[in-house]
Design an enzyme around this catalytic site. Structure first.
Site, PDB file in Angstrom:
ATOM      1  N   GLU A  24       0.825  -1.215   0.000  1.00 16.09           N
ATOM      2  CA  GLU A  24       0.000   0.000   0.000  1.00 16.09           C
ATOM      3  C   GLU A  24       0.857   1.263   0.000  1.00 16.09           C
ATOM      4  O   GLU A  24       0.511   2.263  -0.628  1.00 16.09           O
ATOM      5  CB  GLU A  24      -0.919   0.034   1.240  1.00 16.09           C
ATOM      6  CG  GLU A  24      -2.006  -1.029   1.256  1.00 16.09           C
ATOM      7  CD  GLU A  24      -1.536  -2.341   1.896  1.00 16.09           C
ATOM      8  OE1 GLU A  24      -0.312  -2.537   2.085  1.00 16.09           O
ATOM      9  OE2 GLU A  24      -2.396  -3.190   2.205  1.00 16.09           O
ATOM     10  N   LYS A  26       3.854   1.668  -1.254  1.00 20.25           N
ATOM     11  CA  LYS A  26       4.412   1.852  -2.595  1.00 20.25           C
ATOM     12  C   LYS A  26       3.400   2.584  -3.476  1.00 20.25           C
ATOM     13  O   LYS A  26       3.720   3.574  -4.129  1.00 20.25           O
ATOM     14  CB  LYS A  26       4.729   0.484  -3.208  1.00 20.25           C
ATOM     15  CG  LYS A  26       5.102   0.532  -4.677  1.00 20.25           C
ATOM     16  CD  LYS A  26       5.047  -0.875  -5.287  1.00 20.25           C
ATOM     17  CE  LYS A  26       5.358  -0.849  -6.759  1.00 20.25           C
ATOM     18  NZ  LYS A  26       6.755  -0.472  -7.025  1.00 20.25           N
ATOM     19  N   GLU A 524      16.064 -11.499 -23.380  1.00 18.70           N
ATOM     20  CA  GLU A 524      15.486 -11.886 -22.076  1.00 18.70           C
ATOM     21  C   GLU A 524      14.040 -11.449 -21.867  1.00 18.70           C
ATOM     22  O   GLU A 524      13.581 -11.286 -20.726  1.00 18.70           O
ATOM     23  CB  GLU A 524      16.369 -11.370 -20.912  1.00 18.70           C
ATOM     24  CG  GLU A 524      17.800 -11.903 -20.970  1.00 18.70           C
ATOM     25  CD  GLU A 524      18.701 -11.388 -19.828  1.00 18.70           C
ATOM     26  OE1 GLU A 524      18.185 -11.085 -18.749  1.00 18.70           O
ATOM     27  OE2 GLU A 524      19.932 -11.334 -20.052  1.00 18.70           O
ATOM     28  N   HIS A 734      21.877   3.380 -16.290  1.00 16.03           N
ATOM     29  CA  HIS A 734      20.897   3.791 -15.290  1.00 16.03           C
ATOM     30  C   HIS A 734      20.336   5.171 -15.576  1.00 16.03           C
ATOM     31  O   HIS A 734      19.471   5.656 -14.863  1.00 16.03           O
ATOM     32  CB  HIS A 734      21.509   3.735 -13.891  1.00 16.03           C
ATOM     33  CG  HIS A 734      21.976   2.360 -13.551  1.00 16.03           C
ATOM     34  ND1 HIS A 734      23.264   1.941 -13.774  1.00 16.03           N
ATOM     35  CD2 HIS A 734      21.307   1.290 -13.067  1.00 16.03           C
ATOM     36  CE1 HIS A 734      23.365   0.668 -13.413  1.00 16.03           C
ATOM     37  NE2 HIS A 734      22.203   0.253 -12.987  1.00 16.03           N
TER      38      HIS A 734
END
Ligand code: GLN
Ligand code: ZN
Length: 798
Positions: A24, A26, A524, A734
């Site tokens: 919750e 998150k 992948e 990133h």
């Protein structure tokens, strides 16, 4: 307010998961970030979660008014909470402070996540766990001042609900020991995390500046905080000082213990404070720190008795409560409650005035509740303890401390019965797996002469100088995630899903050929997660439905549970890799996750040495490699991004770790033919620590993260004499930033200037799954173009 301290409760936990039983927090936090809700709504949700946690812990048997319930909520990270509270907000975010200097929720989140050109705080792993904290930036000029009343407000909020909670705050020594001096480079973050573009990080601290040197300036602010907590109604406060167990920090044990002695002498003498519990989990307190804390004017010490022995009697303990961390806060096993009880008995011999039962660490590292796992085999479930079950164990032990062992004979017997059942259950010990492991000999760990392998691979693969490749994954698009989810829900049939994935693979292969890469990958797309994918396809693992564990900020993972002997019922990756290879003449890399990483990112069985478990996983991977080779795959990558993170905190434990971890990788890969090129990938830049281990993996080619500290990494590689193929990442995946051709050319020029041209590979820092396609394609095109330029330039000297 200097009335006598209340006594410490007989049982407690050092912290509780805060992400919420159904994540919750998150959802609430991410909705706030997205602008879909406002701050009051977010605060309301958070208050509701804290209330639910308190009620739950009370229902499980912790006391409402005896400080046994910790208040360990965090919107993002507990280290950041402490840093913000004492005003350690980097200068570049100073404008976000309120008019009165306070640091509100937006400044807090912005420092965590970055904004525009202002880089977020760096993230790194919290001791030897999978949790990432935000690294405080502290310089000579940092002005410490109490800048948030959040901790006090949470105490008052609980008080209003009839609870006396024990606020949990990262202590001053650990806060400074984990901090870094601000440096003017783009900010790094940890593996797997996605971060904004690199940018401004603030003024440089003088060379050699040590944040720990600011301790005396920091302590008055902690004193002020303690007094505010007391005023809000806290009778006890927990100051977490796990730095005092670590041998992996810049400061050594003696320096840290001395800092602790000074800190707690200063805080302890204050009258207007709650009673102080200093908690130091994750390993054994250093002897120096143990002596210092025992002598300090504090009221209680919590120690880890799951990863540390009962310590020696030292002066000062007769005035202290010792909280024996006998319930493991980091694994999911119900474990041996009787042995935990015995350890508490042993602890009572060291001369403390009181003994309490506790967890070894916060329970933030385990999921909420086994009862939320309706799909788990009930027999397996009966062997498990998540956070709520561990609370119940602590409550049982606490009852025993008060009423004697007879009072808890029944739960102890039940736990022993579950343990006995686990020992004898089918699958926990698999005869065939054990027989195979028993007959391994040195030859099973040896691939044979490196030069001969290079010659065979050169002939087989005929690659150009400076071969280009990627780390494995291509962007996991919304389409891929949706198809996987629909397949999971049964809305997309197996055949259709298969077709979807094949189309995706075909697209990725065509794209790589078009870009001009030399060694291709299948992308992948079929994998949800590089560990869970293998866990789902190997015997001996179980996966959970709701077993979320916070990884960092609003991110949580659902580690698999490795409960039994591991074996491979059938080939896992071969069909995908051979399909991909069938679409191209270029070599297609088979992609596997290595044994150490599979262990590191799962909850691993606690009933045998990790090395034994790792070898079982390795044998399964060895079979997969044999099948890949048999199907015509000539390059196989075995990722070990977690090799560094499992490194034990104690120097004395490190050689044994490196021995089994390196051994398991070698066992997995040593069956490969000399002509098969074995790659590995590790993603961290401070790899000087484990460079000998990396060399010992004996992979033919190793790709590593290096784009953010390239100079250092190349220097380390060179200094170590590392002789095999090496691909120091040429750009940071990133960030969405596209590296220019010039920039990559520069990096490559420098690399081939320092390392043998024949050994250098060209690749990004890490997998591309968190990236979008636009920047991925642009970046890879630049990578290939830059490689071409450098090849032309060096061609003559070959
Ligand atoms: N092969 C994995 C990928 O490309 C490696 C990920 C990692 O290093 N964490 O995604
Ligand atoms: Zn990586």
């Amino acid at each position: 307010m200097t009335e006598p301290r209340s006594t410490f409760p007989h049982g407690t936990i050092l912290g509780y998961p805060r992400i919420g039983r159904r994540r919750e927090l998150k959802r609430a936090v991410e909705a706030y970030w997205a602008g879909a809700t406002d701050a009051p709504t977010l605060e309301q949700t958070a208050a509701g979660l804290r209330r639910a946690t308190r009620e739950r812990l009370a229902a499980l048997g912790l006391g409402r008014d005896d400080s046994s319930i910790p208040e360990s909520f965090s919107f993002y990270d507990q280290v950041h909470d402490a840093a913000v509270t004492v005003g350690a907000l980097p200068e570049r975010f100073a404008a976000l402070r309120d008019a009165d200097g306070a640091i509100g929720i937006d400044a807090y989140f912005t420092a965590a996540r970055g904004a525009g050109d202002d880089a977020p705080l760096e993230m790194t792993k919290w001791f030897d766990t999978n949790y990432h904290f935000l690294v405080p930036e502290i310089g000579p000029e940092t002005v410490f001042s109490l800048s948030s009343d959040r901790f006090a407000r949470q105490v008052a909020e609980a008080k209003a609900d009839g609870f006396t909670v024990r606020p949990v705050v990262v202590g001053p020594v650990t806060l400074l020991a984990l901090a870094k001096a601000a440096v003017p480079t783009p900010t790094p973050r940890a593996a797997g995390a996605s971060r904004g573009a690199s940018g401004r990080v603030g003024p440089a601290a003088p060379q050699g500046f040590d944040p720990l040197s600011r301790l005396d300036d920091l302590l008055p602010v902690y004193a002020e905080l303690l007094s505010a907590l007391r005023a809000a109604g806290a009778e006890w406060v927990q100051l977490d000082e796990p730095a005092l167990v670590s041998e992996s920090l810049p400061a050594d044990a003696a320096v840290l213990a001395d800092a602790a002695a000074r800190a707690y002498a200063a805080l302890g003498v204050r009258g207007d404070r709650p009673a102080i519990l200093v908690a130091a989990g994750y390993a054994q307190l250093s002897p120096q720190a143990w002596t210092a804390l025992a002598a300090a004017p504090i009221e209680a010490i919590a120690i880890d008795l799951t990863r540390g022995a009962v310590p020696d009697a030292v002066p000062g303990l007769d005035r202290k409560t010792l909280v024996g961390g006998v319930v493991d806060g980091r694994n999911v096993w119900r474990g041996d409650l009787d042995a935990a009880w015995e350890r508490l008995q042993a602890l009572s011999a060291v001369g403390a005035s009181e003994i309490s039962a506790g967890t070894s660490t916060s329970l933030q590292h385990v999921p909420h509740d086994v009862a939320d796992e309706s799909a788990l085999d009930p027999r397996l479930a009966s062997w498990l303890a998540f956070a709520d079950q561990k609370v119940a164990q602590v409550v049982t032990l606490a009852t025993g401390l008060v009423e004697g062992r007879e009072a808890i004979a029944e739960p102890l017997a039940e736990a022993s019965a579950a343990l006995a059942d686990r020992r004898s259950a089918p699958g926990v010990r698999d005869g065939a797996v054990r027989e195979r492991a028993a007959v391994l000999d040195a030859g099973d760990f040896e691939r044979g002469d490196y030069d001969a392998r290079v010659a065979a691979q050169d002939a087989e693969l005929a690659l150009p100088v400076l071969p280009t490749t990627t780390i494995g994954s291509f962007p996991q698009t919304g389409d891929i995630r949706r198809a996987r989810a629909r397949h999971g829900r049964g809305e997309l049939g197996a055949d259709e899903y298969q077709r979807f994935l094949r189309d995706e693979i075909a697209r990725v292969v065509t794209l790589q050929e078009d870009i001009g890469l030399d060694v291709l990958v299948h992308g992948e797309a079929e994998r949800n997660d590089m560990v869970q994918y293998f866990a789902e396809n190997l015997d001996g693992f179980a996966v959970t439905e709701n077993g979320w564990v916070q990884s960092y900020g609003s991110r949580a993972t659902r580690p698999s549970i490795l409960w039994g002997d591991v074996s491979r019922p059938t080939a896992i990756t071969v069909a995908w890799s051979t399909f991909a290879q069938s679409l191209t003449d270029k070599p297609m890399k088979g992609m596997l996750t290595g044994p150490v990483t599979i262990l590191a990112w799962s909850f691993v069985r606690d009933d045998q040495p990790l090395g034994e478990t790792a070898n079982q996983v390795a044998l399964a991977l060895r079979d997969e490699i044999a099948d890949l080779e048999g199907a015509g795959i000539r390059v196989i990558q075995v990722d070990e991004p977690a090799l560094r993170e499992l490194l034990p905190l104690k120097a004395a434990d490190q050689p044994a770790y490196l021995e089994w971890s390196v051994g398991s990788f070698r066992l997995a890969t040593a069956g490969a033919a000399p002509a098969t090129q074995v790659h590995t990938h590790l993603c961290y830049s401070e790899f000087d620590v484990v460079i000998d281990a990396i060399a010992a993996l004996d992979a033919d080619v190793t790709s590593i993260e290096a784009a953010r500290s390239r100079g250092e990494v190349i220097g380390d590689i060179r200094a170590s004499g590392f002789a095999a193929g090496i691909g120091p990442g040429v750009y940071d995946i990133h960030s969405p930033r596209v590296p220019s051709v010039d920039e990559i050319t520069d990096l490559l020029d420098r690399t081939v200037g320092e390392l043998s041209l024949r050994r250098v590979w060209v690749n990004p820092d890490c997998g591309l799954k968190t990236r979008g396609y636009d920047e991925t394609v642009a970046s890879l095109r630049n990578l290939v173009e830059a490689t071409g330029l450098v090849r032309e330039r060096v061609g003559v000297s070959l």
